[in-house]
Design an enzyme around this catalytic site. Sequence first.
Site, PDB file in Angstrom:
ATOM      1  N   SER A 273       0.890  -1.168   0.000  1.00 32.45           N
ATOM      2  CA  SER A 273       0.000   0.000   0.000  1.00 32.45           C
ATOM      3  C   SER A 273       0.922   1.211   0.000  1.00 32.45           C
ATOM      4  CB  SER A 273      -0.828  -0.006   1.280  1.00 32.45           C
ATOM      5  OG  SER A 273      -1.439   1.249   1.516  1.00 32.45           O
TER       6      SER A 273
ATOM      7  N   TYR B 160      -1.643  -1.465  10.596  1.00 28.48           N
ATOM      8  CA  TYR B 160      -1.695  -1.615   9.135  1.00 28.48           C
ATOM      9  C   TYR B 160      -0.382  -1.138   8.508  1.00 28.48           C
ATOM     10  CZ  TYR B 160      -3.666  -1.413   4.389  1.00 28.48           C
ATOM     11  OH  TYR B 160      -3.911  -1.606   3.044  1.00 28.48           O
TER      12      TYR B 160
HETATM   13  N1  LIG Z   1      -8.648  -0.644  -1.424  1.00 28.29           N
HETATM   14  C1  LIG Z   1      -7.671   0.152  -1.086  1.00 28.29           C
HETATM   15  O1  LIG Z   1      -7.863   1.375  -0.976  1.00 28.29           O
HETATM   16  C2  LIG Z   1      -6.290  -0.406  -0.868  1.00 28.29           C
HETATM   17  C3  LIG Z   1      -5.199   0.473  -0.903  1.00 28.29           C
HETATM   18  C4  LIG Z   1      -3.911  -0.027  -0.682  1.00 28.29           C
HETATM   19  C5  LIG Z   1      -3.727  -1.382  -0.464  1.00 28.29           C
HETATM   20  N2  LIG Z   1      -4.812  -2.216  -0.419  1.00 28.29           N
HETATM   21  C6  LIG Z   1      -4.553  -3.627  -0.179  1.00 28.29           C
HETATM   22  O2  LIG Z   1      -5.112  -4.377  -1.249  1.00 28.29           O
HETATM   23  C7  LIG Z   1      -5.316  -5.726  -0.798  1.00 28.29           C
HETATM   24  C8  LIG Z   1      -6.680  -6.189  -1.254  1.00 28.29           C
HETATM   25  O3  LIG Z   1      -7.673  -5.470  -0.516  1.00 28.29           O
HETATM   26  P1  LIG Z   1      -8.980  -4.865  -1.208  1.00 28.29           P
HETATM   27  O4  LIG Z   1      -8.858  -3.401  -1.137  1.00 28.29           O
HETATM   28  O5  LIG Z   1      -9.238  -5.513  -2.489  1.00 28.29           O
HETATM   29  O6  LIG Z   1     -10.072  -5.272  -0.094  1.00 28.29           O
HETATM   30  P2  LIG Z   1     -11.248  -6.343  -0.140  1.00 28.29           P
HETATM   31  O7  LIG Z   1     -11.749  -6.439   1.258  1.00 28.29           O
HETATM   32  O8  LIG Z   1     -12.204  -6.000  -1.221  1.00 28.29           O
HETATM   33  O9  LIG Z   1     -10.492  -7.694  -0.538  1.00 28.29           O
HETATM   34  C9  LIG Z   1      -9.651  -8.370   0.379  1.00 28.29           C
HETATM   35  C10 LIG Z   1      -9.861  -9.866   0.206  1.00 28.29           C
HETATM   36  O10 LIG Z   1      -8.985 -10.564   1.126  1.00 28.29           O
HETATM   37  C11 LIG Z   1      -9.724 -11.648   1.669  1.00 28.29           C
HETATM   38  N3  LIG Z   1      -9.147 -12.074   2.955  1.00 28.29           N
HETATM   39  C12 LIG Z   1      -9.215 -11.460   4.163  1.00 28.29           C
HETATM   40  N4  LIG Z   1      -8.608 -12.207   5.097  1.00 28.29           N
HETATM   41  C13 LIG Z   1      -8.117 -13.314   4.464  1.00 28.29           C
HETATM   42  C14 LIG Z   1      -7.384 -14.442   4.891  1.00 28.29           C
HETATM   43  N5  LIG Z   1      -7.033 -14.623   6.183  1.00 28.29           N
HETATM   44  N6  LIG Z   1      -7.048 -15.384   3.966  1.00 28.29           N
HETATM   45  C15 LIG Z   1      -7.421 -15.255   2.671  1.00 28.29           C
HETATM   46  N7  LIG Z   1      -8.138 -14.198   2.217  1.00 28.29           N
HETATM   47  C16 LIG Z   1      -8.473 -13.244   3.102  1.00 28.29           C
HETATM   48  C17 LIG Z   1     -11.131 -11.102   1.825  1.00 28.29           C
HETATM   49  O11 LIG Z   1     -12.112 -12.147   1.967  1.00 28.29           O
HETATM   50  C18 LIG Z   1     -11.293 -10.299   0.548  1.00 28.29           C
HETATM   51  O12 LIG Z   1     -11.850 -11.089  -0.496  1.00 28.29           O
HETATM   52  C19 LIG Z   1      -5.108  -5.715   0.701  1.00 28.29           C
HETATM   53  O13 LIG Z   1      -3.828  -6.246   1.009  1.00 28.29           O
HETATM   54  C20 LIG Z   1      -5.179  -4.245   1.055  1.00 28.29           C
HETATM   55  O14 LIG Z   1      -4.460  -3.943   2.227  1.00 28.29           O
HETATM   56  C21 LIG Z   1      -6.070  -1.766  -0.628  1.00 28.29           C
END
Ligand SMILES: NC(=O)c1ccc[n+]([C@@H]2O[C@H](COP(=O)([O-])OP(=O)(O)OC[C@H]3O[C@@H](n4cnc5c(N)ncnc54)[C@H](O)[C@@H]3O)[C@@H](O)[C@H]2O)c1
Length: 286
Positions: free
Chosen positions: A140, A153
């Site tokens: 991130s 985080y």
């Molecule tokens: N959306 C944002 O603004 C953003 C920004 C920077 C980084 N991220 C990162 O992107 C990645 C994806 O997140 P997202 O934004 O798509 O959120 P999201 O919640 O839509 O997707 C995250 C997915 O991870 C799965 N998950 C959670 N715990 C788990 C586990 N123990 N084992 C397997 N799967 C698990 C969830 O079921 C979900 O499908 C994350 O690492 C998040 O930190 C997101």
Amino acid sequence: MKDLKGKVAAVTGAASGLGRAMALAFADEGMHVALADVSDPAEVVALVKAKGVNAFAARVDVSKAEEVEAFAQRVDKELGGAHLVCNNAGVSPLGAAWETSVDDWRWILGVNLWGVIHGVRSFVPRLMARGEGHVVNTASVAGIISPPGSGAYNVTKHAVVALSETLHHDLRERGSPVGVSVLCPAYVPTGIADSARNRPAGFAATPKSREMEAREAMLRKAVQSGRLTADDVAKAVVAAVKEERFYILTHPRIKGAIRARMEDILEDRPPTNPMASKGSNSGTGT
Ligand SMILES: NC(=O)c1ccc[n+]([C@@H]2O[C@H](COP(=O)([O-])OP(=O)(O)OC[C@H]3O[C@@H](n4cnc5c(N)ncnc54)[C@H](O)[C@@H]3O)[C@@H](O)[C@H]2O)c1
């Protein structure tokens, strides 16, 4: 890895958000896809298969080494082994370091950091043996700068950046052609602000202070109003894999806050608050 067609991608956190979008983008490139998640990614598998490639879904808790290893074995057996591995699953409980419960620290370190460690330990030896491949670890912008209110985080995401940079060096030193990228997006509309839905039984939530509630409301609003979509980020990942680019900074406006942090370190100044710096509050992210 310039040519993706006919190759195999393994994606964690593939049921939602960025993981879902990456799985679909890889299928658009003609890749077969293995999808892992604690939630059921059945809907995504159907969409991926509809693009004419092979796919399967596995229920995997990435915080558990044995489940990630079983996933890697299933990718070997059913799809002939992975070429591209995206360690992407993540959760985002908020709070200052001292008010975050031990359970929340354990939960987020388990998913965001141990999940990537297990992915690297299970898949990288397989990619090295194959003599070809690429690893994309989702960090991130919170892995390069340190926004307030999300200490746990930020710790996990800085660790994922450090792990990815070191992995890159170690693979180069061993003469391996396996590539590495670290994905550092700012806010993107996904389910991340509702990650409490994935809190495992037995992990008590941190009691919410007024500051935490305000921070949660801010995160939800910022995520919802993110200008780039998950599909935009997935396209950036495809391009970076093809171009063998290490840092995937999808939101260029964040570079001001990154520069400020680097200069603070070099000039021996206390850290600038990236949420307070001019013009950067829409650029920082989870
Ligand atoms: N959306 C944002 O603004 C953003 C920004 C920077 C980084 N991220 C990162 O992107 C990645 C994806 O997140 P997202 O934004 O798509 O959120 P999201 O919640 O839509 O997707 C995250 C997915 O991870 C799965 N998950 C959670 N715990 C788990 C586990 N123990 N084992 C397997 N799967 C698990 C969830 O079921 C979900 O499908 C994350 O690492 C998040 O930190 C997101």
